[in-house]
Design an enzyme around this catalytic site. Structure first.
Site, PDB file in Angstrom:
ATOM      1  CG  ASP A  83      -7.227  25.623 -18.640  1.00 56.17           C
ATOM      2  OD1 ASP A  83      -8.381  25.321 -19.007  1.00 56.17           O
ATOM      3  OD2 ASP A  83      -6.549  26.494 -19.214  1.00 56.17           O
ATOM      4  CG  HIS A 128      -9.471  26.386 -12.819  1.00 53.30           C
ATOM      5  ND1 HIS A 128      -8.601  25.764 -11.956  1.00 53.30           N
ATOM      6  CD2 HIS A 128      -8.725  26.771 -13.886  1.00 53.30           C
ATOM      7  CE1 HIS A 128      -7.383  25.785 -12.455  1.00 53.30           C
ATOM      8  NE2 HIS A 128      -7.426  26.386 -13.642  1.00 53.30           N
ATOM      9  CB  ILE A 129     -14.441  26.491 -16.892  1.00 53.29           C
ATOM     10  CG1 ILE A 129     -14.639  24.960 -16.897  1.00 53.29           C
ATOM     11  CG2 ILE A 129     -14.670  27.056 -18.297  1.00 53.29           C
ATOM     12  CD1 ILE A 129     -16.050  24.526 -17.225  1.00 53.29           C
ATOM     13  CE1 TYR A 130      -7.497  30.992 -15.666  1.00 55.53           C
ATOM     14  CE2 TYR A 130      -7.271  28.794 -16.597  1.00 55.53           C
ATOM     15  CZ  TYR A 130      -6.824  29.793 -15.738  1.00 55.53           C
ATOM     16  OH  TYR A 130      -5.711  29.573 -14.950  1.00 55.53           O
ATOM     17  CB  SER A 142      -4.490  23.845 -10.018  1.00 57.71           C
ATOM     18  OG  SER A 142      -5.010  24.823 -10.888  1.00 57.71           O
ATOM     19  CG  ASN A 176      -3.185  16.389 -17.131  1.00 55.01           C
ATOM     20  OD1 ASN A 176      -3.587  17.428 -16.635  1.00 55.01           O
ATOM     21  ND2 ASN A 176      -1.971  16.282 -17.653  1.00 55.01           N
ATOM     22  NE  ARG A 214      -2.330  -1.266   3.620  1.00 59.60           N
ATOM     23  CZ  ARG A 214      -2.203  -2.424   4.274  1.00 59.60           C
ATOM     24  NH1 ARG A 214      -2.606  -3.547   3.702  1.00 59.60           N
ATOM     25  NH2 ARG A 214      -1.667  -2.472   5.476  1.00 59.60           N
ATOM     26  NE  ARG A 215       4.558   0.839   4.222  1.00 57.61           N
ATOM     27  CZ  ARG A 215       5.388   0.370   5.146  1.00 57.61           C
ATOM     28  NH1 ARG A 215       6.650   0.091   4.825  1.00 57.61           N
ATOM     29  NH2 ARG A 215       4.961   0.145   6.379  1.00 57.61           N
ATOM     30  CB  CYS A 259      -0.741  20.984 -12.581  1.00 63.67           C
ATOM     31  SG  CYS A 259      -0.410  22.721 -12.912  1.00 63.67           S
TER      32      CYS A 259
END
Length: 276
Positions: A180, A218-220, A178, A188, A137-138, A157
Protein backbone atom coordinates in the site's frame (compact mmCIF):
# COMPACT_ATOMS: atom_id res chain seq x y z
CA UNK A 1 15.66 18.29 -2.41
CA UNK A 2 15.17 14.80 -1.01
CA UNK A 3 15.79 12.08 -3.59
CA UNK A 4 13.33 9.91 -1.67
CA UNK A 5 10.66 12.50 -2.48
CA UNK A 6 11.61 12.45 -6.15
CA UNK A 7 11.50 8.65 -6.28
CA UNK A 8 8.13 8.64 -4.53
CA UNK A 9 6.64 11.27 -6.84
CA UNK A 10 7.84 9.47 -9.98
CA UNK A 11 6.57 6.11 -8.71
CA UNK A 12 3.13 7.46 -7.77
CA UNK A 13 2.80 9.43 -11.00
CA UNK A 14 3.60 6.31 -13.02
CA UNK A 15 1.08 4.21 -11.07
CA UNK A 16 -1.68 6.82 -11.40
CA UNK A 17 -1.04 7.60 -15.07
CA UNK A 18 -0.10 4.16 -16.40
CA UNK A 19 -1.29 1.67 -13.79
CA UNK A 20 -3.80 -1.19 -14.03
CA UNK A 21 -7.13 -0.80 -12.21
CA UNK A 22 -8.75 -3.69 -10.34
CA UNK A 23 -12.22 -2.37 -11.17
CA UNK A 24 -14.38 -5.27 -12.38
CA UNK A 25 -12.22 -7.88 -10.65
CA UNK A 26 -13.10 -9.93 -7.58
CA UNK A 27 -10.85 -8.61 -4.81
CA UNK A 28 -10.21 -9.51 -1.17
CA UNK A 29 -9.68 -6.11 0.47
CA UNK A 30 -12.62 -4.03 1.71
CA UNK A 31 -13.10 -0.64 3.35
CA UNK A 32 -14.50 -0.26 6.84
CA UNK A 33 -17.99 0.21 5.38
CA UNK A 34 -17.73 -3.11 3.56
CA UNK A 35 -17.32 -1.73 0.04
CA UNK A 36 -14.55 -3.21 -2.15
CA UNK A 37 -11.18 -1.49 -1.89
CA UNK A 38 -10.01 -1.28 -5.49
CA UNK A 39 -6.48 -0.31 -6.48
CA UNK A 40 -4.41 1.06 -9.32
CA UNK A 41 -1.17 -0.88 -9.52
CA UNK A 42 2.14 -1.33 -11.28
CA UNK A 43 3.91 -4.69 -11.42
CA UNK A 44 7.50 -4.91 -10.17
CA UNK A 45 8.54 -1.45 -9.10
CA UNK A 46 12.26 -1.22 -8.27
CA UNK A 47 13.60 1.75 -6.29
CA UNK A 48 17.23 2.31 -5.33
CA UNK A 49 18.41 4.36 -2.34
CA UNK A 50 22.08 5.26 -1.86
CA UNK A 51 22.55 5.55 1.89
CA UNK A 52 25.93 7.21 1.39
CA UNK A 53 24.20 10.04 -0.40
CA UNK A 54 21.30 10.72 1.96
CA UNK A 55 18.83 9.09 4.31
CA UNK A 56 15.65 8.32 2.32
CA UNK A 57 12.93 9.83 4.50
CA UNK A 58 10.05 11.60 2.78
CA UNK A 59 9.57 15.30 3.37
CA UNK A 60 6.23 15.35 1.49
CA UNK A 61 4.79 14.12 4.77
CA UNK A 62 6.55 13.01 7.95
CA UNK A 63 7.68 9.46 8.56
CA UNK A 64 7.87 8.60 12.26
CA UNK A 65 11.45 7.37 12.15
CA UNK A 66 11.71 6.37 15.83
CA UNK A 67 8.40 4.45 15.70
CA UNK A 68 9.48 2.74 12.49
CA UNK A 69 12.71 1.74 14.23
CA UNK A 70 10.77 0.38 17.21
CA UNK A 71 8.75 -1.92 14.95
CA UNK A 72 11.86 -2.99 13.07
CA UNK A 73 13.61 -3.95 16.31
CA UNK A 74 10.46 -5.75 17.50
CA UNK A 75 10.77 -8.00 14.46
CA UNK A 76 14.53 -8.26 13.93
CA UNK A 77 15.98 -7.86 17.41
CA UNK A 78 13.29 -9.11 19.78
CA UNK A 79 12.10 -11.60 17.11
CA UNK A 80 8.69 -11.16 18.65
CA UNK A 81 5.23 -11.94 17.38
CA UNK A 82 3.43 -10.41 20.37
CA UNK A 83 2.14 -6.83 20.26
CA UNK A 84 2.60 -6.46 24.02
CA UNK A 85 6.33 -6.14 23.26
CA UNK A 86 5.71 -3.35 20.72
CA UNK A 87 5.31 0.30 21.68
CA UNK A 88 2.84 1.21 18.92
CA UNK A 89 -0.61 -0.10 18.04
CA UNK A 90 -0.15 -0.73 14.32
CA UNK A 91 -0.53 -4.50 14.71
CA UNK A 92 -3.48 -4.48 17.09
CA UNK A 93 -6.07 -5.43 14.43
CA UNK A 94 -4.23 -8.68 13.65
CA UNK A 95 -3.50 -9.86 17.20
CA UNK A 96 -5.44 -12.46 19.18
CA UNK A 97 -6.55 -12.09 22.79
CA UNK A 98 -3.04 -12.91 24.02
CA UNK A 99 -1.44 -10.34 21.73
CA UNK A 100 0.02 -12.88 19.29
CA UNK A 101 0.04 -12.46 15.50
CA UNK A 102 0.83 -16.14 15.06
CA UNK A 103 3.92 -17.62 13.43
CA UNK A 104 4.65 -14.43 11.53
CA UNK A 105 7.45 -11.89 11.13
CA UNK A 106 9.65 -11.98 14.25
CA UNK A 107 8.66 -15.56 15.01
CA UNK A 108 10.17 -16.72 11.72
CA UNK A 109 13.42 -14.84 12.30
CA UNK A 110 13.80 -16.45 15.71
CA UNK A 111 13.45 -20.08 14.63
CA UNK A 112 16.82 -21.81 14.86
CA UNK A 113 18.24 -23.86 11.99
CA UNK A 114 21.15 -26.28 11.93
CA UNK A 115 24.20 -25.29 9.86
CA UNK A 116 27.60 -26.96 9.68
CA UNK A 117 28.94 -24.09 11.83
CA UNK A 118 26.26 -24.54 14.48
CA UNK A 119 22.67 -23.67 15.39
CA UNK A 120 21.55 -20.20 14.28
CA UNK A 121 18.36 -18.24 13.81
CA UNK A 122 18.16 -16.13 10.67
CA UNK A 123 19.36 -12.87 12.22
CA UNK A 124 22.28 -14.45 14.01
CA UNK A 125 23.25 -16.25 10.80
CA UNK A 126 23.41 -12.91 8.96
CA UNK A 127 25.56 -11.41 11.72
CA UNK A 128 27.82 -14.47 11.75
CA UNK A 129 28.34 -14.40 8.00
CA UNK A 130 28.99 -10.65 7.89
CA UNK A 131 31.76 -11.20 10.42
CA UNK A 132 33.24 -14.48 9.20
CA UNK A 133 32.32 -14.73 5.51
CA UNK A 134 31.24 -11.24 4.40
CA UNK A 135 31.69 -11.80 0.66
CA UNK A 136 29.31 -14.76 0.64
CA UNK A 137 26.46 -14.59 -1.87
CA UNK A 138 24.20 -16.50 0.50
CA UNK A 139 23.53 -13.90 3.21
CA UNK A 140 19.77 -13.61 3.28
CA UNK A 141 16.60 -14.02 5.32
CA UNK A 142 13.11 -15.22 4.36
CA UNK A 143 9.88 -14.82 6.34
CA UNK A 144 7.65 -16.54 3.78
CA UNK A 145 7.56 -20.01 5.31
CA UNK A 146 4.86 -21.90 3.44
CA UNK A 147 4.57 -24.52 6.18
CA UNK A 148 3.46 -21.86 8.69
CA UNK A 149 1.33 -19.54 6.53
CA UNK A 150 -1.93 -20.97 7.90
CA UNK A 151 -0.81 -19.97 11.41
CA UNK A 152 0.02 -16.35 10.50
CA UNK A 153 -2.45 -13.53 11.18
CA UNK A 154 -1.09 -11.83 8.06
CA UNK A 155 1.10 -13.22 5.30
CA UNK A 156 4.42 -11.33 5.24
CA UNK A 157 4.44 -8.35 2.88
CA UNK A 158 8.13 -7.42 3.13
CA UNK A 159 9.36 -10.98 3.20
CA UNK A 160 13.06 -11.24 2.38
CA UNK A 161 16.36 -9.41 2.70
CA UNK A 162 19.48 -10.25 0.70
CA UNK A 163 22.70 -8.71 2.01
CA UNK A 164 25.72 -8.21 -0.22
CA UNK A 165 29.11 -6.76 0.67
CA UNK A 166 30.90 -4.87 -2.12
CA UNK A 167 34.26 -3.51 -1.07
CA UNK A 168 33.64 -1.87 2.30
CA UNK A 169 29.92 -1.27 1.72
CA UNK A 170 26.99 -3.35 2.90
CA UNK A 171 24.15 -3.34 0.37
CA UNK A 172 20.78 -5.05 0.58
CA UNK A 173 17.72 -5.96 -1.47
CA UNK A 174 14.32 -5.82 0.23
CA UNK A 175 11.73 -7.97 -1.54
CA UNK A 176 8.07 -7.17 -0.98
CA UNK A 177 5.15 -9.08 -2.48
CA UNK A 178 2.63 -6.24 -2.05
CA UNK A 179 2.58 -2.66 -0.81
CA UNK A 180 0.00 0.00 0.00
CA UNK A 181 2.11 2.86 -1.36
CA UNK A 182 0.53 5.74 0.55
CA UNK A 183 0.39 4.04 3.94
CA UNK A 184 3.50 1.87 3.98
CA UNK A 185 6.06 2.75 1.31
CA UNK A 186 8.35 5.17 3.12
CA UNK A 187 7.76 3.43 6.46
CA UNK A 188 9.37 0.28 5.06
CA UNK A 189 12.12 2.19 3.22
CA UNK A 190 13.08 3.97 6.44
CA UNK A 191 13.00 0.75 8.48
CA UNK A 192 15.20 -1.28 6.19
CA UNK A 193 17.60 1.60 5.58
CA UNK A 194 18.11 1.71 9.34
CA UNK A 195 18.57 -2.06 9.42
CA UNK A 196 21.30 -1.83 6.79
CA UNK A 197 22.96 0.96 8.77
CA UNK A 198 22.82 -1.09 11.98
CA UNK A 199 24.13 -4.28 10.38
CA UNK A 200 26.91 -2.31 8.69
CA UNK A 201 27.99 -0.56 11.89
CA UNK A 202 28.24 -3.72 14.00
CA UNK A 203 30.01 -5.61 11.20
CA UNK A 204 32.62 -2.97 10.36
CA UNK A 205 31.20 -1.82 7.02
CA UNK A 206 29.76 1.38 5.59
CA UNK A 207 26.08 1.38 4.62
CA UNK A 208 25.74 1.22 0.86
CA UNK A 209 22.61 0.83 -1.22
CA UNK A 210 19.10 -0.37 -0.37
CA UNK A 211 17.22 -1.72 -3.36
CA UNK A 212 13.47 -2.06 -2.82
CA UNK A 213 11.63 -4.49 -5.11
CA UNK A 214 7.82 -4.35 -4.91
CA UNK A 215 5.92 -7.01 -6.88
CA UNK A 216 2.50 -5.33 -6.58
CA UNK A 217 2.83 -1.58 -5.93
CA UNK A 218 -0.66 -0.18 -5.54
CA UNK A 219 -2.60 2.93 -4.61
CA UNK A 220 -6.11 2.39 -3.24
CA UNK A 221 -9.02 4.19 -4.89
CA UNK A 222 -9.83 6.28 -1.80
CA UNK A 223 -6.16 7.26 -1.52
CA UNK A 224 -5.93 8.75 -5.02
CA UNK A 225 -6.98 12.33 -4.10
CA UNK A 226 -4.70 12.23 -1.05
CA UNK A 227 -1.74 11.16 -3.16
CA UNK A 228 -2.53 13.73 -5.86
CA UNK A 229 -2.47 16.52 -3.25
CA UNK A 230 0.68 15.14 -1.66
CA UNK A 231 2.53 15.19 -4.97
CA UNK A 232 1.99 18.96 -5.28
CA UNK A 233 3.65 19.75 -1.94
CA UNK A 234 7.05 21.44 -1.66
CA UNK A 235 10.06 19.16 -1.23
CA UNK A 236 12.80 19.78 1.31
CA UNK A 237 16.34 18.42 1.75
CA UNK A 238 16.57 14.99 3.32
CA UNK A 239 17.15 14.85 7.08
CA UNK A 240 20.41 13.69 8.59
CA UNK A 241 19.99 10.31 10.28
CA UNK A 242 22.86 8.62 12.08
CA UNK A 243 23.36 5.93 14.69
CA UNK A 244 24.91 6.09 18.13
CA UNK A 245 28.52 5.17 17.23
CA UNK A 246 29.09 3.50 20.60
CA UNK A 247 26.82 0.57 19.74
CA UNK A 248 28.86 -2.42 18.55
CA UNK A 249 26.33 -5.21 19.16
CA UNK A 250 23.13 -5.35 17.11
CA UNK A 251 21.14 -6.46 20.17
CA UNK A 252 22.11 -3.30 22.06
CA UNK A 253 20.37 -0.90 19.64
CA UNK A 254 17.33 0.99 20.90
CA UNK A 255 15.11 3.47 19.01
CA UNK A 256 16.82 6.35 20.81
CA UNK A 257 20.14 5.28 19.23
CA UNK A 258 18.76 6.54 15.90
CA UNK A 259 19.58 10.26 15.84
CA UNK A 260 17.46 12.42 13.52
CA UNK A 261 18.55 15.97 12.72
CA UNK A 262 17.27 18.76 10.47
CA UNK A 263 14.05 17.01 9.45
CA UNK A 264 12.06 19.68 7.63
CA UNK A 265 8.79 18.27 6.35
CA UNK A 266 5.23 19.03 5.29
CA UNK A 267 2.27 18.52 7.66
CA UNK A 268 1.13 15.00 8.48
CA UNK A 269 -1.88 13.59 6.62
CA UNK A 270 -4.32 12.36 9.23
CA UNK A 271 -7.15 9.84 9.16
CA UNK A 272 -5.99 7.96 6.06
CA UNK A 273 -8.51 5.16 5.45
CA UNK A 274 -6.93 1.69 5.61
CA UNK A 275 -8.27 -1.27 3.63
CA UNK A 276 -8.35 -4.65 5.35
Amino acid sequence: MSKADQIFVNMCRNILDNGFSSEGQVIRAVWEDGSPAHTIKQFCVVNRYDLQEEFPALTLRPTAIKSATDELLWIWQKKSNNINELNSHIWDAWADESGSIGKAYGYQLGVKHQYKEGLFDQVDRVLFDLKHNPYSRRIMTNLYNFEDLHEMALYPCAYSMTFNVTGNKLNAILNQRSQDILVANNWNVVQYSILVMMMAQVSGFEPGELVHVIADAHIYDRHVPIVEEMLTRPQYPAPTVRLNPDIKNFYDFKPEDVIVENYEKNPQIKNIPVAV
